[in-house]
Design an enzyme around this catalytic site. Structure first.
Site, PDB file in Angstrom:
ATOM      1  N   CYS A 113      42.919  43.185  36.982  1.00 45.23           N
ATOM      2  CA  CYS A 113      42.562  43.244  38.407  1.00 45.23           C
ATOM      3  C   CYS A 113      43.598  43.996  39.240  1.00 45.23           C
ATOM      4  O   CYS A 113      43.323  44.374  40.374  1.00 45.23           O
ATOM      5  CB  CYS A 113      42.369  41.834  38.959  1.00 45.23           C
ATOM      6  SG  CYS A 113      41.209  40.875  38.001  1.00 45.23           S
ATOM      7  N   HIS A 253      43.044  41.465  46.456  1.00 46.17           N
ATOM      8  CA  HIS A 253      42.072  41.384  45.366  1.00 46.17           C
ATOM      9  C   HIS A 253      41.110  40.234  45.667  1.00 46.17           C
ATOM     10  O   HIS A 253      41.530  39.166  46.121  1.00 46.17           O
ATOM     11  CB  HIS A 253      42.803  41.152  44.037  1.00 46.17           C
ATOM     12  CG  HIS A 253      41.893  40.822  42.912  1.00 46.17           C
ATOM     13  ND1 HIS A 253      40.766  41.572  42.633  1.00 46.17           N
ATOM     14  CD2 HIS A 253      41.907  39.818  41.991  1.00 46.17           C
ATOM     15  CE1 HIS A 253      40.141  41.043  41.597  1.00 46.17           C
ATOM     16  NE2 HIS A 253      40.812  39.971  41.192  1.00 46.17           N
ATOM     17  N   ASN A 283      33.977  38.777  41.928  1.00 41.18           N
ATOM     18  CA  ASN A 283      35.235  39.398  41.514  1.00 41.18           C
ATOM     19  C   ASN A 283      34.912  40.621  40.658  1.00 41.18           C
ATOM     20  O   ASN A 283      34.395  40.487  39.552  1.00 41.18           O
ATOM     21  CB  ASN A 283      36.031  38.358  40.720  1.00 41.18           C
ATOM     22  CG  ASN A 283      37.364  38.883  40.200  1.00 41.18           C
ATOM     23  OD1 ASN A 283      37.638  40.081  40.265  1.00 41.18           O
ATOM     24  ND2 ASN A 283      38.183  37.996  39.673  1.00 41.18           N
TER      25      ASN A 283
HETATM   26  O1  UT7 Z   1      40.765  38.193  39.030  1.00 42.72           O
HETATM   27  C1  UT7 Z   1      41.810  37.795  38.213  1.00 42.72           C
HETATM   28  C2  UT7 Z   1      42.422  36.571  38.642  1.00 42.72           C
HETATM   29  N1  UT7 Z   1      41.475  35.483  38.643  1.00 42.72           N
HETATM   30  C3  UT7 Z   1      41.633  34.524  39.517  1.00 42.72           C
HETATM   31  O2  UT7 Z   1      42.491  34.623  40.348  1.00 42.72           O
HETATM   32  C4  UT7 Z   1      40.756  33.307  39.421  1.00 42.72           C
HETATM   33  C5  UT7 Z   1      41.587  32.101  39.721  1.00 42.72           C
HETATM   34  N2  UT7 Z   1      40.904  30.842  39.566  1.00 42.72           N
HETATM   35  C6  UT7 Z   1      39.914  30.408  40.366  1.00 42.72           C
HETATM   36  O3  UT7 Z   1      39.428  31.125  41.201  1.00 42.72           O
HETATM   37  C7  UT7 Z   1      39.473  28.956  40.225  1.00 42.72           C
HETATM   38  O4  UT7 Z   1      40.380  28.292  39.384  1.00 42.72           O
HETATM   39  C8  UT7 Z   1      38.049  28.798  39.651  1.00 42.72           C
HETATM   40  C9  UT7 Z   1      37.029  29.230  40.688  1.00 42.72           C
HETATM   41  C10 UT7 Z   1      37.895  29.611  38.388  1.00 42.72           C
HETATM   42  C11 UT7 Z   1      37.775  27.333  39.330  1.00 42.72           C
HETATM   43  O5  UT7 Z   1      37.970  26.528  40.478  1.00 42.72           O
HETATM   44  P1  UT7 Z   1      38.860  25.206  40.372  1.00 42.72           P
HETATM   45  O6  UT7 Z   1      38.840  24.575  41.685  1.00 42.72           O
HETATM   46  O7  UT7 Z   1      40.198  25.609  39.819  1.00 42.72           O
HETATM   47  O8  UT7 Z   1      38.033  24.325  39.378  1.00 42.72           O
HETATM   48  P2  UT7 Z   1      38.453  23.740  37.957  1.00 42.72           P
HETATM   49  O9  UT7 Z   1      38.570  24.827  36.944  1.00 42.72           O
HETATM   50  O10 UT7 Z   1      39.617  22.832  38.137  1.00 42.72           O
HETATM   51  O11 UT7 Z   1      37.177  22.893  37.600  1.00 42.72           O
HETATM   52  C12 UT7 Z   1      36.797  21.780  38.381  1.00 42.72           C
HETATM   53  C13 UT7 Z   1      35.501  21.208  37.842  1.00 42.72           C
HETATM   54  C14 UT7 Z   1      35.498  20.991  36.331  1.00 42.72           C
HETATM   55  O12 UT7 Z   1      34.842  19.774  36.070  1.00 42.72           O
HETATM   56  P3  UT7 Z   1      35.652  18.444  35.725  1.00 42.72           P
HETATM   57  O13 UT7 Z   1      36.470  18.782  34.519  1.00 42.72           O
HETATM   58  O14 UT7 Z   1      36.503  18.194  36.951  1.00 42.72           O
HETATM   59  O15 UT7 Z   1      34.568  17.445  35.492  1.00 42.72           O
HETATM   60  C15 UT7 Z   1      34.648  22.132  35.818  1.00 42.72           C
HETATM   61  O16 UT7 Z   1      33.982  21.815  34.616  1.00 42.72           O
HETATM   62  O17 UT7 Z   1      34.414  22.086  38.123  1.00 42.72           O
HETATM   63  C16 UT7 Z   1      33.660  22.312  36.925  1.00 42.72           C
HETATM   64  N3  UT7 Z   1      33.083  23.646  36.970  1.00 42.72           N
HETATM   65  C17 UT7 Z   1      31.878  23.902  37.503  1.00 42.72           C
HETATM   66  N4  UT7 Z   1      30.937  23.110  38.051  1.00 42.72           N
HETATM   67  C18 UT7 Z   1      29.805  23.682  38.504  1.00 42.72           C
HETATM   68  C19 UT7 Z   1      33.640  24.801  36.545  1.00 42.72           C
HETATM   69  N5  UT7 Z   1      32.807  25.829  36.781  1.00 42.72           N
HETATM   70  C20 UT7 Z   1      31.689  25.285  37.375  1.00 42.72           C
HETATM   71  C21 UT7 Z   1      30.489  25.841  37.859  1.00 42.72           C
HETATM   72  N6  UT7 Z   1      29.588  25.002  38.415  1.00 42.72           N
HETATM   73  N7  UT7 Z   1      30.222  27.156  37.794  1.00 42.72           N
END
Ligand code: UT7
Length: 326
Positions: A113, A253, A283
């Site tokens: 990215c 980004h 993204n």
């Molecule tokens: O471009 C390169 C750099 N990339 C980035 O900068 C991305 C950085 N990361 C992020 O933007 C965020 O970490 C995400 C959007 C990817 C995820 O958000 P988060 O608030 O960090 O969520 P998480 O990974 O901690 O997941 C929370 C919960 C999980 O469930 P449990 O384990 O708490 O029961 C996931 O399974 O959300 C669940 N989950 C979803 N639920 C519904 C993960 N993806 C989804 C989804 N729909 N699509």
């Protein structure tokens, strides 16, 4: 003083739009989750027969038209992508051929990215050395082809698109004032595409284990992104004796609305200073900053002498900031 100045911008996205509601039918997710956790509402997805080079060529033509630069005037084409048409040859070479840029050297950059900012930095240094006068820098991705459409953790996040700029070496104090690129390979496993390189070449086992698809430990990446992007932006400001209040436009980004808001808060930026368009594109990795820059430019959001900070973070890990006077 000679500087590398952006004289044209362009962007291109596929026609097909995939909304959060469409994604509800593909994986176990909701519009509400995607909107609140990322800010994204829709993304563009390439059609069959549409490649990274296709989008890159369209964006490049727009940028060249705005700059009034003919293909044979280009000395260099640098294209940043993690989804090139092929492992080799470079997609930049295919774009060179599409454009008829017969005098340009062409190569790709792999910095995920942060790739577009790495590309700007490389070309700026060629220009400072005097060996390049006119160049194209392109960020282009078709991430939909390396996304695992059964993995809700990643498939909702990414989109396809391309953005391009023409850079010209010009007299005066307008143009790129400083570039700052960084990497930390100790975190390479946080965000990668495990197969299709020399470590895990194509095989049935790779397909069965779905290793040809992008993987990300989103939560770890999130925390590192906020800190690194803040540091890089502050580094760019300090190098030019400027304050955050001097920024006319901050183009980060577009990975997550919450990341952008956190950085904006830390830098004490107001809403008018910050460019956000991820609700419409998701993204798009290396393409996200040049698409946002082109949109801001065409919307009349940028005027001569504006101070602009570009700020990126991505796999590698890599991060970068560039400060320019328009
Ligand atoms: O471009 C390169 C750099 N990339 C980035 O900068 C991305 C950085 N990361 C992020 O933007 C965020 O970490 C995400 C959007 C990817 C995820 O958000 P988060 O608030 O960090 O969520 P998480 O990974 O901690 O997941 C929370 C919960 C999980 O469930 P449990 O384990 O708490 O029961 C996931 O399974 O959300 C669940 N989950 C979803 N639920 C519904 C993960 N993806 C989804 C989804 N729909 N699509």
């Amino acid at each position: 003083m000679r500087r590398s100045r952006i004289t044209g911008t362009g962007s291109a996205v596929p026609e097909k739009i995939l909304t959060n509601v469409d994604l509800e039918k593909i994986v176990d997710t909701t519009d509400e989750w995607i909107t609140t956790r990322t800010g994204m509402k829709e993304r563009h997805i390439a059609a069959e027969g549409e490649y990274t080079s296709t989008l890159a060529t369209r964006a490049a033509r727009q940028a060249m038209e705005m700059a009034g630069v003919a293909p044979d005037e280009l000395d260099l084409i640098v294209l940043a992508s993690v989804t090139p048409d092929f492992p080799f040859p470079a997609t930049a070479c295919i774009v060179q051929h599409n454009l008829g840029a017969v005098n340009a050297a062409a190569f790709d950059i792999s910095a995920a990215c942060s790739g577009f900012l790495y590309g700007l930095s490389v070309v700026d240094n060629f220009m400072k050395a005097g060996s390049v006068k006119k160049a194209l820098v392109i960020g282009a991705e078709v991430l939909s082809r390396i996304v695992d459409w059964t993995d809700r953790n990643t498939c909702v996040l990414f989109g396809d698109g391309a953005g391009a700029v023409v850079l010209e070496s010009a007299e005066g104090d307008r143009g790129i004032l400083s570039t700052h690129i960084h990497s930390d390979g100790s975190y390479w496993e946080l965000l990668n595409q495990p197969a299709c390189g020399s470590r895990n070449p194509a095989s049935q086992k790779i397909i069965d284990e779905r290793l040809m698809f992008l993987r990300m430990q989103g939560n770890d990446v999130f925390k590192l992104a906020v800190r690194a992007m803040e540091d890089a932006a502050l580094e760019a400001l300090a190098a030019n004796n400027l304050q955050t209040t001097d920024i006319d436009l901050f183009i980060p980004h577009q990975a997550n609305r919450r990341i952008i808001d956190a950085i904006g808060k830390r830098l004490k930026l107001n809403e008018e200073q910050v460019c956000v368009n991820l609700e419409r594109y998701g993204n798009t990795s290396a393409a996200s900053i040049p698409i946002a820059l082109d949109e801001a430019n065409r919307a009349g959001r940028i005027t001569d002498e504006n101070v602009i900070v570009l700020d990126a973070f991505g796999g590698g890990l890599t991060w970068a900031a560039i400060l320019l006077r328009w």
